[in-house]
Each structure stands twice: as C-alpha cells, then as structure tokens.
Motif scaffolding. Structure first.
Motif, mmCIF file in Angstrom:
data_model
loop_
_atom_site.group_PDB
_atom_site.id
_atom_site.type_symbol
_atom_site.label_atom_id
_atom_site.label_comp_id
_atom_site.label_asym_id
_atom_site.label_seq_id
_atom_site.Cartn_x
_atom_site.Cartn_y
_atom_site.Cartn_z
ATOM 1 N N GLY A 1 0.808 -1.214 0.000
ATOM 2 C CA GLY A 1 0.000 0.000 0.000
ATOM 3 C C GLY A 1 0.842 1.266 0.000
ATOM 4 N N THR A 2 0.168 2.362 0.057
ATOM 5 C CA THR A 2 0.787 3.673 -0.035
ATOM 6 C C THR A 2 1.467 4.067 1.268
ATOM 7 O OG1 THR A 2 -0.928 4.341 -1.579
ATOM 8 C CG2 THR A 2 0.329 6.099 -0.553
ATOM 9 N N THR A 3 2.635 4.654 1.143
ATOM 10 C CA THR A 3 3.269 5.330 2.267
ATOM 11 C C THR A 3 3.467 6.778 1.840
ATOM 12 O OG1 THR A 3 5.496 4.797 1.538
ATOM 13 C CG2 THR A 3 4.454 3.257 3.076
ATOM 14 N N GLY A 4 3.794 7.631 2.761
ATOM 15 C CA GLY A 4 3.970 9.037 2.413
ATOM 16 C C GLY A 4 4.444 9.820 3.610
ATOM 17 N N VAL A 5 4.230 11.124 3.562
ATOM 18 C CA VAL A 5 4.711 11.993 4.632
ATOM 19 C C VAL A 5 3.594 12.855 5.224
ATOM 20 C CG1 VAL A 5 7.109 12.040 3.890
ATOM 21 C CG2 VAL A 5 5.513 13.697 2.929
ATOM 22 N N ASP A 6 2.380 12.327 5.256
ATOM 23 C CA ASP A 6 1.259 13.004 5.885
ATOM 24 C C ASP A 6 1.224 12.585 7.353
ATOM 25 O OD1 ASP A 6 -1.140 14.040 6.757
ATOM 26 O OD2 ASP A 6 -2.382 12.838 5.411
ATOM 27 N N SER A 7 1.491 13.511 8.249
ATOM 28 C CA SER A 7 1.578 13.161 9.666
ATOM 29 C C SER A 7 0.275 12.559 10.192
ATOM 30 C CB SER A 7 1.971 14.374 10.509
ATOM 31 O OG SER A 7 0.988 15.395 10.388
ATOM 32 N N ALA A 8 -0.857 12.907 9.618
ATOM 33 C CA ALA A 8 -2.140 12.352 10.058
ATOM 34 C C ALA A 8 -2.300 10.890 9.646
ATOM 35 C CB ALA A 8 -3.288 13.178 9.495
ATOM 36 N N SER A 9 -1.446 10.397 8.722
ATOM 37 C CA SER A 9 -1.572 9.029 8.209
ATOM 38 C C SER A 9 -0.493 8.078 8.727
ATOM 39 C CB SER A 9 -1.528 9.052 6.681
ATOM 40 O OG SER A 9 -2.601 9.798 6.166
ATOM 41 N N LEU A 10 0.295 8.504 9.706
ATOM 42 C CA LEU A 10 1.390 7.668 10.199
ATOM 43 C C LEU A 10 0.923 6.302 10.678
ATOM 44 C CD1 LEU A 10 3.632 10.300 11.979
ATOM 45 C CD2 LEU A 10 4.273 8.853 10.043
ATOM 46 N N SER A 11 -0.196 6.240 11.365
ATOM 47 C CA SER A 11 -0.719 4.962 11.839
ATOM 48 C C SER A 11 -1.030 4.040 10.658
ATOM 49 C CB SER A 11 -1.964 5.194 12.688
ATOM 50 O OG SER A 11 -2.492 3.967 13.114
ATOM 51 N N ASP A 12 -1.590 4.593 9.608
ATOM 52 C CA ASP A 12 -1.890 3.814 8.404
ATOM 53 C C ASP A 12 -0.598 3.311 7.765
ATOM 54 O OD1 ASP A 12 -3.586 2.780 6.279
ATOM 55 O OD2 ASP A 12 -2.773 4.411 5.064
ATOM 56 N N TYR A 13 0.418 4.150 7.672
ATOM 57 C CA TYR A 13 1.702 3.735 7.080
ATOM 58 C C TYR A 13 2.281 2.566 7.874
ATOM 59 C CZ TYR A 13 1.515 8.467 5.017
ATOM 60 O OH TYR A 13 1.143 9.611 4.363
ATOM 61 N N HIS A 14 2.284 2.674 9.200
ATOM 62 C CA HIS A 14 2.827 1.609 10.044
ATOM 63 C C HIS A 14 2.048 0.302 9.877
ATOM 64 C CE1 HIS A 14 6.049 3.371 12.400
ATOM 65 N NE2 HIS A 14 5.339 4.463 12.536
ATOM 66 N N SER A 15 0.735 0.399 9.692
ATOM 67 C CA SER A 15 -0.095 -0.802 9.600
ATOM 68 C C SER A 15 0.197 -1.617 8.346
ATOM 69 C CB SER A 15 -1.579 -0.425 9.635
ATOM 70 O OG SER A 15 -1.968 0.193 8.419
ATOM 71 N N ARG A 16 0.896 -1.065 7.403
ATOM 72 C CA ARG A 16 1.210 -1.769 6.156
ATOM 73 C C ARG A 16 2.356 -2.775 6.329
ATOM 74 N NH1 ARG A 16 -2.024 0.046 2.790
ATOM 75 N NH2 ARG A 16 -2.796 2.151 2.710
ATOM 76 N N PHE A 17 3.052 -2.690 7.448
ATOM 77 C CA PHE A 17 4.209 -3.549 7.705
ATOM 78 C C PHE A 17 3.944 -4.432 8.916
ATOM 79 C CE2 PHE A 17 5.697 0.269 5.670
ATOM 80 C CZ PHE A 17 6.623 -0.167 4.751
ATOM 81 N N SER A 18 4.512 -5.621 8.907
ATOM 82 C CA SER A 18 4.492 -6.453 10.108
ATOM 83 C C SER A 18 5.847 -7.137 10.244
ATOM 84 C CB SER A 18 3.360 -7.484 10.081
ATOM 85 O OG SER A 18 3.532 -8.390 9.021
ATOM 86 N N ILE A 19 6.188 -7.459 11.471
ATOM 87 C CA ILE A 19 7.429 -8.168 11.767
ATOM 88 C C ILE A 19 7.039 -9.522 12.339
ATOM 89 C CG2 ILE A 19 9.535 -8.196 13.148
ATOM 90 C CD1 ILE A 19 9.437 -5.115 13.092
ATOM 91 N N VAL A 20 7.598 -10.577 11.762
ATOM 92 C CA VAL A 20 7.272 -11.941 12.146
ATOM 93 C C VAL A 20 8.564 -12.619 12.617
ATOM 94 C CG1 VAL A 20 6.284 -14.127 11.365
ATOM 95 C CG2 VAL A 20 5.515 -11.967 10.326
ATOM 96 N N VAL A 21 8.555 -13.185 13.813
ATOM 97 C CA VAL A 21 9.718 -13.892 14.339
ATOM 98 C C VAL A 21 9.298 -15.334 14.634
ATOM 99 C CG1 VAL A 21 11.451 -13.995 16.173
ATOM 100 C CG2 VAL A 21 10.675 -11.773 15.317
#
Length: 165
Positions: A28-48
């Motif tokens: 999905g989209t990432t960008g530099v809109d401070s209001a969308s930071l939570s959305d940007y983070h939700s696009r990634f996951s870390i699996v161990v």
C-alpha cells in the motif's frame, strides 16, 4: 535519514540461537502526511519464528515517501542489521538466507517459516523475486532467483560462517 518509518520489536530474539525473521509489506501507499502515520505503520508487520510481533512504532519527519521498489537508484540501499550511515548502529547477527518477494506474503508466513527448517525458497509455489544464500563470498552474493546481486559492505572473510540453522 529525514523521513522514515521505524518498527522495533524488542525481546523477540534469544541470543546465540537461530531465528527466522520476516518483514511483510502489503504494497500500500506510504507518504509523509503526519495524520496518516498509523496507516503507514499498519502496512508492515514483523514476524519472528512464524509469529507476528507487535512492535513499537516511531518515525522521523512524517513518514517515508521514497520508492520501496528500489527502482530509483538513490533508494537501492537496503540495510540489514544496521540503522543508517549517521548513527552506525549495528546488530551482531549471522544471516543464512535472505529473500525478497514482490507480492504480499502475509498469507504464506507458515509455509515460508517451515517450522524453522531451512528450505530452497525458490521451490515454493510463491517463490521470491530475489533470493540469496550466504556462503563463500565477501564481495558479491549472487541472486539465485533474479538478477540483483548483493554487494557486501565492510565484509571480511571472518564474517562468514559455515553453520546453519
């Protein structure tokens, strides 16, 4: 350095033991809109070791607006085990395999993890676009699945190990 998204998982790895670490990105989209930071983070996951971990989230600037695809030569620096050029923070890790898919592989976590048993990832039904097995070279690591060989940075022969997970 100025615009980045950072997810950190603490206490997920036991020292002196092999672990399978996977980072997924849904495309999905990432960008530099401070209001969308939570959305940007939700696009990634870390699996161990096959388990999705909850990370602490941070950022610099207001996110990340570069190309994740690596199509732009200035974005072709991927750092694994190192924060960035400014802070020189390194992880003391050993890497056996490295793979990049050009599709979201969240649904295939268990297959890729394979209960922690190393496998030839190029044989999976959803094979990676780029796949590396580290072994004998300190300067170039050949891309088994694609055509994007890796160039080692500050590697010496002593950095290579022969044990496997």
């Amino acid at each position: 350095v100025n615009n980045r998204i950072v997810s950190v998982v603490t206490n997920a790895i036991v020292a002196n033991a092999w672990h399978h670490v996977m980072v997924t990105f849904d495309g999905g989209t990432t960008g530099v809109d401070s209001a969308s930071l939570s959305d940007y983070h939700s696009r990634f996951s870390i699996v161990v070791d096959g388990v999705v971990k909850t990370g602490s989230l941070s950022h610099a600037g207001n996110g990340y607006d570069g190309a994740i695809s690596g199509a732009n030569a200035s974005n072709n620096l991927y750092r694994i085990g190192r924060h960035n050029n400014i802070f020189n923070e390194y992880a003391d890790i050993v890497i056996n395999q490295l793979a990049f898919w050009d599709t979201d592989e969240t649904a295939n976590i268990a297959t890729i993890y394979n209960s922690g048993v190393p496998q030839d990832l190029s044989l999976l039904s959803s094979a990676p676009a780029h796949y590396y097995e580290f072994g004998s070279s300190v300067s170039t690591v050949t891309d088994i699945a694609g055509s994007a060989d890796l160039t080692g940075y500050n590697f010496v022969a002593g950095d290579l190990v022969t044990d496997t997970p």
